[in-house]
Structures are given as structure tokens and as C-alpha cells.
Design a protein around this motif. Structure first.
Motif, PDB file in Angstrom:
ATOM      1  N   ALA A  54       0.827  -1.209   0.000  1.00  0.00           N
ATOM      2  CA  ALA A  54       0.000   0.000   0.000  1.00  0.00           C
ATOM      3  C   ALA A  54       0.858   1.254   0.000  1.00  0.00           C
ATOM      4  O   ALA A  54       0.342   2.347  -0.195  1.00  0.00           O
ATOM      5  CB  ALA A  54      -0.928  -0.013   1.203  1.00  0.00           C
ATOM      6  N   LYS A  55       2.169   1.088   0.184  1.00  0.00           N
ATOM      7  CA  LYS A  55       3.070   2.240   0.230  1.00  0.00           C
ATOM      8  C   LYS A  55       3.020   3.037  -1.079  1.00  0.00           C
ATOM      9  O   LYS A  55       2.994   4.259  -1.062  1.00  0.00           O
ATOM     10  CB  LYS A  55       4.493   1.770   0.509  1.00  0.00           C
ATOM     11  CG  LYS A  55       5.507   2.888   0.574  1.00  0.00           C
ATOM     12  CD  LYS A  55       6.855   2.396   1.046  1.00  0.00           C
ATOM     13  CE  LYS A  55       7.650   1.884  -0.108  1.00  0.00           C
ATOM     14  NZ  LYS A  55       9.069   1.659   0.252  1.00  0.00           N
ATOM     15  N   TYR A  56       2.999   2.341  -2.213  1.00  0.00           N
ATOM     16  CA  TYR A  56       2.963   3.028  -3.500  1.00  0.00           C
ATOM     17  C   TYR A  56       1.686   3.859  -3.634  1.00  0.00           C
ATOM     18  O   TYR A  56       1.719   5.001  -4.064  1.00  0.00           O
ATOM     19  CB  TYR A  56       3.066   2.029  -4.648  1.00  0.00           C
ATOM     20  CG  TYR A  56       4.410   1.365  -4.718  1.00  0.00           C
ATOM     21  CD1 TYR A  56       5.520   2.062  -5.182  1.00  0.00           C
ATOM     22  CD2 TYR A  56       4.589   0.049  -4.312  1.00  0.00           C
ATOM     23  CE1 TYR A  56       6.761   1.464  -5.242  1.00  0.00           C
ATOM     24  CE2 TYR A  56       5.818  -0.558  -4.365  1.00  0.00           C
ATOM     25  CZ  TYR A  56       6.906   0.155  -4.835  1.00  0.00           C
ATOM     26  OH  TYR A  56       8.129  -0.436  -4.888  1.00  0.00           O
ATOM     27  N   PHE A  57       0.552   3.270  -3.258  1.00  0.00           N
ATOM     28  CA  PHE A  57      -0.713   3.989  -3.333  1.00  0.00           C
ATOM     29  C   PHE A  57      -0.682   5.220  -2.441  1.00  0.00           C
ATOM     30  O   PHE A  57      -1.109   6.297  -2.836  1.00  0.00           O
ATOM     31  CB  PHE A  57      -1.873   3.067  -2.936  1.00  0.00           C
ATOM     32  CG  PHE A  57      -3.190   3.778  -2.845  1.00  0.00           C
ATOM     33  CD1 PHE A  57      -3.879   4.127  -3.990  1.00  0.00           C
ATOM     34  CD2 PHE A  57      -3.724   4.120  -1.610  1.00  0.00           C
ATOM     35  CE1 PHE A  57      -5.089   4.803  -3.909  1.00  0.00           C
ATOM     36  CE2 PHE A  57      -4.926   4.792  -1.519  1.00  0.00           C
ATOM     37  CZ  PHE A  57      -5.618   5.132  -2.673  1.00  0.00           C
ATOM     38  N   ALA A  63      -0.947   9.023  -3.778  1.00  0.00           N
ATOM     39  CA  ALA A  63      -2.124   9.762  -3.316  1.00  0.00           C
ATOM     40  C   ALA A  63      -1.712  11.043  -2.601  1.00  0.00           C
ATOM     41  O   ALA A  63      -2.335  12.102  -2.793  1.00  0.00           O
ATOM     42  CB  ALA A  63      -2.961   8.890  -2.391  1.00  0.00           C
ATOM     43  N   LEU A  64      -0.659  10.991  -1.803  1.00  0.00           N
ATOM     44  CA  LEU A  64      -0.147  12.174  -1.121  1.00  0.00           C
ATOM     45  C   LEU A  64       0.371  13.208  -2.129  1.00  0.00           C
ATOM     46  O   LEU A  64       0.094  14.400  -1.997  1.00  0.00           O
ATOM     47  CB  LEU A  64       0.963  11.784  -0.144  1.00  0.00           C
ATOM     48  CG  LEU A  64       1.539  12.904   0.716  1.00  0.00           C
ATOM     49  CD1 LEU A  64       0.455  13.465   1.636  1.00  0.00           C
ATOM     50  CD2 LEU A  64       2.704  12.380   1.526  1.00  0.00           C
ATOM     51  N   ALA A  65       1.077  12.753  -3.146  1.00  0.00           N
ATOM     52  CA  ALA A  65       1.584  13.661  -4.181  1.00  0.00           C
ATOM     53  C   ALA A  65       0.428  14.314  -4.942  1.00  0.00           C
ATOM     54  O   ALA A  65       0.459  15.518  -5.236  1.00  0.00           O
ATOM     55  CB  ALA A  65       2.494  12.907  -5.138  1.00  0.00           C
ATOM     56  N   LEU A  66      -0.602  13.550  -5.238  1.00  0.00           N
ATOM     57  CA  LEU A  66      -1.765  14.092  -5.936  1.00  0.00           C
ATOM     58  C   LEU A  66      -2.501  15.097  -5.060  1.00  0.00           C
ATOM     59  O   LEU A  66      -2.969  16.133  -5.551  1.00  0.00           O
ATOM     60  CB  LEU A  66      -2.700  12.949  -6.341  1.00  0.00           C
ATOM     61  CG  LEU A  66      -3.888  13.328  -7.210  1.00  0.00           C
ATOM     62  CD1 LEU A  66      -3.409  13.884  -8.542  1.00  0.00           C
ATOM     63  CD2 LEU A  66      -4.768  12.127  -7.436  1.00  0.00           C
ATOM     64  N   LEU A 120      10.569   8.824  -1.164  1.00  0.00           N
ATOM     65  CA  LEU A 120       9.850   7.732  -0.520  1.00  0.00           C
ATOM     66  C   LEU A 120       9.874   6.421  -1.302  1.00  0.00           C
ATOM     67  O   LEU A 120       9.637   5.357  -0.736  1.00  0.00           O
ATOM     68  CB  LEU A 120       8.402   8.149  -0.238  1.00  0.00           C
ATOM     69  CG  LEU A 120       8.248   9.286   0.767  1.00  0.00           C
ATOM     70  CD1 LEU A 120       6.783   9.667   0.911  1.00  0.00           C
ATOM     71  CD2 LEU A 120       8.831   8.912   2.116  1.00  0.00           C
ATOM     72  N   LEU A 121      10.137   6.486  -2.599  1.00  0.00           N
ATOM     73  CA  LEU A 121      10.207   5.285  -3.428  1.00  0.00           C
ATOM     74  C   LEU A 121      11.553   5.251  -4.160  1.00  0.00           C
ATOM     75  O   LEU A 121      11.611   5.371  -5.369  1.00  0.00           O
ATOM     76  CB  LEU A 121       9.056   5.261  -4.440  1.00  0.00           C
ATOM     77  CG  LEU A 121       7.652   5.338  -3.879  1.00  0.00           C
ATOM     78  CD1 LEU A 121       6.629   5.417  -4.989  1.00  0.00           C
ATOM     79  CD2 LEU A 121       7.371   4.151  -2.985  1.00  0.00           C
TER      80      LEU A 121
END
Length: 182
Positions: free
Chosen positions: A35-38, A42-45, A79-80
């Protein structure tokens, strides 16, 4: 055709036996989706949407949108950092060992080590001030450093033992050594 598989919360180990074992022995460590990618996207969006809201409705400067876009790129990169999807070890007993890294983007990097240059595969326990983990390395003739088999992942020892045993068989390591319990 996957013959054997082990999973934990982070990784999945797959022993792939497409060919007879005297031709090729394939081992994969796959990063399980998280769920880290999501969350990161989502935070960036959300940050970008807030900047657009301030620009359109509150009549703020367009530079705010540009700065939020740069911040989003920085956030995603921070983060990624390693977009690696899968690392594989292809053991071809007659020729050598091919180490593959497959990225999320589809890019694949390969490194081939001839079988006659491999002195010994070793499992090494790495201890840092923060953590302790196992790595699988190849001691290669003529190289000053060992070759890490899994450069990006830190799978548990119960997954590494299967690859280590297959590498020992392929390199004809006959002597007995202490092996960790799987």
C-alpha cells in the motif's frame, strides 16, 4: 511453471523449473505489492490538487503550482527510491550464473558470472548498528570484492538457503560448512 514458493509480508521466493535441472535452475525473489505506492502517489496528488485549488480559486501565483510539482517529484523519489520489482538468479551449470534485476519501469539489468570463476557461494550475516540481515554472495576468482546475488532486496535467510544450495551444487562445492537453519 513454479515448482516451489515461499512468501512473507515483503517478499515471495519462487523456484522456477521450466527446464530440466541440468540445463537451467531459476530462482526469483519478487517484491510483494504494498500500500506504500498507493499512499505516496495519493499524497503527491493531494499536494498538487491543493496547489491548483489555491491558484484557481484563491488567485495565488502560478509559481506555487510549479513548486508543488517539484515537491511531488522530490517526495516520490525520496519515498520510493528503488523501484525494483524482481531479482532473479539463473543458474546454468555448464556456463555460469546470470543475475537479473527487473525494475517497475520494465528495464532489466543483467550480470553474468562464468561458472569457472566462481570459487564459492557464501551466506553472510551482516550486522549494522540498526539491523541484522543475511546476504548471499559469490566469491569470484580475480575480483577484489564479492558479488552480491541480491543487490536491492534483503530476503530472509529461509529464502536465501534454497538459492545458496543450488549454487553450491552448480559450483561443485563439496566440503561441509555451517548452514543457517531455514
Amino acid at each position: 511453471m513454479v515448482n516451489f514458493s515461499i512468501s512473507n509480508a515483503r517478499y515471495t521466493y519462487e523456484h522456477d523449473q521450466k527446464y530440466p535441472s541440468e540445463y537451467a535452475d531459476i530462482h526469483h525473489i519478487v517484491l510483494r505489492s504494498s500500500a506504500k505506492y498507493f499512499f505516496v502517489y495519493a499524497l503527491a496528488l493531494l499536494v498538487l490538487a491543493c496547489a491548483c485549488y489555491l491558484y484557481v480559486l484563491k488567485e495565488q501565483s502560478i509559481s506555487l503550482v510549479y513548486f508543488s510539482l517539484l515537491f511531488d517529484i522530490f517526495l516520490v523519489k525520496l519515498l520510493l527510491p528503488k523501484p525494483v520489482k524482481k531479482e532473479s538468479v539463473i543458474i546454468i551449470p555448464a556456463f555460469g550464473v546470470q543475475l537479473e534485476t527487473q525494475y517497475v519501469s520494465g528495464k532489466v539489468t543483467r550480470c553474468f558470472v562464468p561458472i569457472d570463476k566462481i570459487l564459492k557461494p557464501v551466506l553472510v550475516e551482516c550486522v549494522t548498528p540498526v539491523t541484522c540481515y543475511w546476504t548471499l554472495s559469490l566469491i569470484v576468482r580475480g575480483e577484489s570484492e564479492v558479488v552480491l546475488v541480491f543487490k536491492n532486496f534483503r530476503p530472509p535467510v529461509k529464502m536465501l538457503v534454497h538459492v545458496w544450495k543450488a549454487l553450491r551444487v552448480a559450483t561443485d562445492c563439496k566440503e561441509e560448512t555451517c548452514a543457517p537453519a531455514p
